[in-house]
Design a protein around this motif. Sequence first.
Motif, PDB file in Angstrom:
ATOM      1  N   GLU A 153     -11.956 -19.008 -27.267  1.00 38.63           N
ATOM      2  CA  GLU A 153     -12.249 -20.327 -26.702  1.00 38.63           C
ATOM      3  C   GLU A 153     -12.131 -21.409 -27.782  1.00 38.63           C
ATOM      4  O   GLU A 153     -11.487 -22.452 -27.572  1.00 38.63           O
ATOM      5  N   ARG A 157      -9.193 -24.403 -27.904  1.00 32.91           N
ATOM      6  CA  ARG A 157      -9.580 -25.817 -27.961  1.00 32.91           C
ATOM      7  C   ARG A 157      -8.940 -26.508 -29.172  1.00 32.91           C
ATOM      8  O   ARG A 157      -8.447 -27.635 -29.077  1.00 32.91           O
ATOM      9  N   SER A 160      -5.161 -26.830 -28.498  1.00 29.70           N
ATOM     10  CA  SER A 160      -4.872 -27.786 -27.427  1.00 29.70           C
ATOM     11  C   SER A 160      -5.009 -29.227 -27.898  1.00 29.70           C
ATOM     12  O   SER A 160      -4.349 -30.122 -27.356  1.00 29.70           O
ATOM     13  N   LYS A 161      -5.838 -29.435 -28.892  1.00 31.12           N
ATOM     14  CA  LYS A 161      -5.962 -30.785 -29.459  1.00 31.12           C
ATOM     15  C   LYS A 161      -4.817 -31.080 -30.420  1.00 31.12           C
ATOM     16  O   LYS A 161      -4.331 -32.215 -30.509  1.00 31.12           O
ATOM     17  N   ARG A 206     -10.953 -18.564 -18.831  1.00 30.66           N
ATOM     18  CA  ARG A 206     -10.555 -19.703 -18.004  1.00 30.66           C
ATOM     19  C   ARG A 206     -11.765 -20.474 -17.482  1.00 30.66           C
ATOM     20  O   ARG A 206     -11.717 -21.699 -17.372  1.00 30.66           O
ATOM     21  N   ASN A 208     -14.593 -20.726 -19.116  1.00 33.56           N
ATOM     22  CA  ASN A 208     -15.121 -21.433 -20.284  1.00 33.56           C
ATOM     23  C   ASN A 208     -14.254 -22.624 -20.694  1.00 33.56           C
ATOM     24  O   ASN A 208     -14.742 -23.568 -21.325  1.00 33.56           O
ATOM     25  N   LEU A 209     -12.970 -22.588 -20.338  1.00 32.38           N
ATOM     26  CA  LEU A 209     -12.042 -23.647 -20.743  1.00 32.38           C
ATOM     27  C   LEU A 209     -11.583 -24.497 -19.560  1.00 32.38           C
ATOM     28  O   LEU A 209     -10.577 -25.204 -19.649  1.00 32.38           O
ATOM     29  N   LYS A 210     -12.326 -24.451 -18.493  1.00 37.21           N
ATOM     30  CA  LYS A 210     -11.942 -25.162 -17.269  1.00 37.21           C
ATOM     31  C   LYS A 210     -11.713 -26.643 -17.512  1.00 37.21           C
ATOM     32  O   LYS A 210     -10.832 -27.275 -16.913  1.00 37.21           O
ATOM     33  N   ASP A 211     -12.483 -27.230 -18.425  1.00 40.55           N
ATOM     34  CA  ASP A 211     -12.391 -28.667 -18.685  1.00 40.55           C
ATOM     35  C   ASP A 211     -11.060 -29.070 -19.304  1.00 40.55           C
ATOM     36  O   ASP A 211     -10.648 -30.241 -19.191  1.00 40.55           O
ATOM     37  N   LEU A 212     -10.340 -28.137 -19.920  1.00 44.11           N
ATOM     38  CA  LEU A 212      -9.044 -28.455 -20.533  1.00 44.11           C
ATOM     39  C   LEU A 212      -7.924 -28.577 -19.499  1.00 44.11           C
ATOM     40  O   LEU A 212      -6.874 -29.138 -19.799  1.00 44.11           O
ATOM     41  N   LYS A 213      -8.159 -28.025 -18.320  1.00 42.45           N
ATOM     42  CA  LYS A 213      -7.198 -28.098 -17.202  1.00 42.45           C
ATOM     43  C   LYS A 213      -5.823 -27.529 -17.599  1.00 42.45           C
ATOM     44  O   LYS A 213      -4.783 -28.091 -17.240  1.00 42.45           O
TER      45      LYS A 213
END
Length: 219
Positions: A153, A157, A160-161, A206, A208-213
């Motif tokens: 996770e 993150r 993705s940034k 997925r 845990n990372l739902k906010d990243l879409k």
Amino acid sequence: MRYQKILCLILFCSPLVLSAQEIKIIDKPIIYDSTRIQLTLQYLKDRHGINQKTVEIEPKIIVLHWTASKTMLSAFNTFNKPTLDGGRKAIAGASNLNVSSQFLIDRDGSIYRLMPENVFARHVIGLNYCAIGVENVGSNDFPLTKEQLIANEQLVRYLSKKYEITHLIGHYEYNQFKGTKLWKETDPNYQTGKTDPGVAFMEKIRINLKDLKLKGASD
């Protein structure tokens, strides 16, 4: 010597850019010598239909794997050599380039970077040219740990940034990209059956990372 200078510039001489969320990444580079470079460029051309002069990629996808081994060191040793050297008959016909990944996560959640994220690794058919691979020490009989879930996770993150990541998938989902714009494999019959890193693990990550879409393979 020329290759060493080039690799220094591409691989480990650039300053590390961290995300807002602090993450500890341990650099443990595998061999990326002239042999691996030449095999990589040939793989890009022969398997992905991409003719380029560098081994850099533009990451769009993160692919999570498991190693099918019990220790970080055994997995590292497998990835370290540039060539398959007669092993992995199911994939050797496509190229003698050894398999590898950009990251390797140990059972305790330690994150090892085997090469920079934007350097080509052979880990997923049809998508290597745009995919960051994350290998986790474990297997179906040696389930991935809570520490590895947390580490994955954090790593997703961070990546993705840093990059324009659009998709997060498990290795077992790769062939769902066939027929899409992202799929680049010159042989339509080249594929292998995969189950890693397990459906349950992907469901948890997925959530845990739902906010990243991030998109899945079917999106």
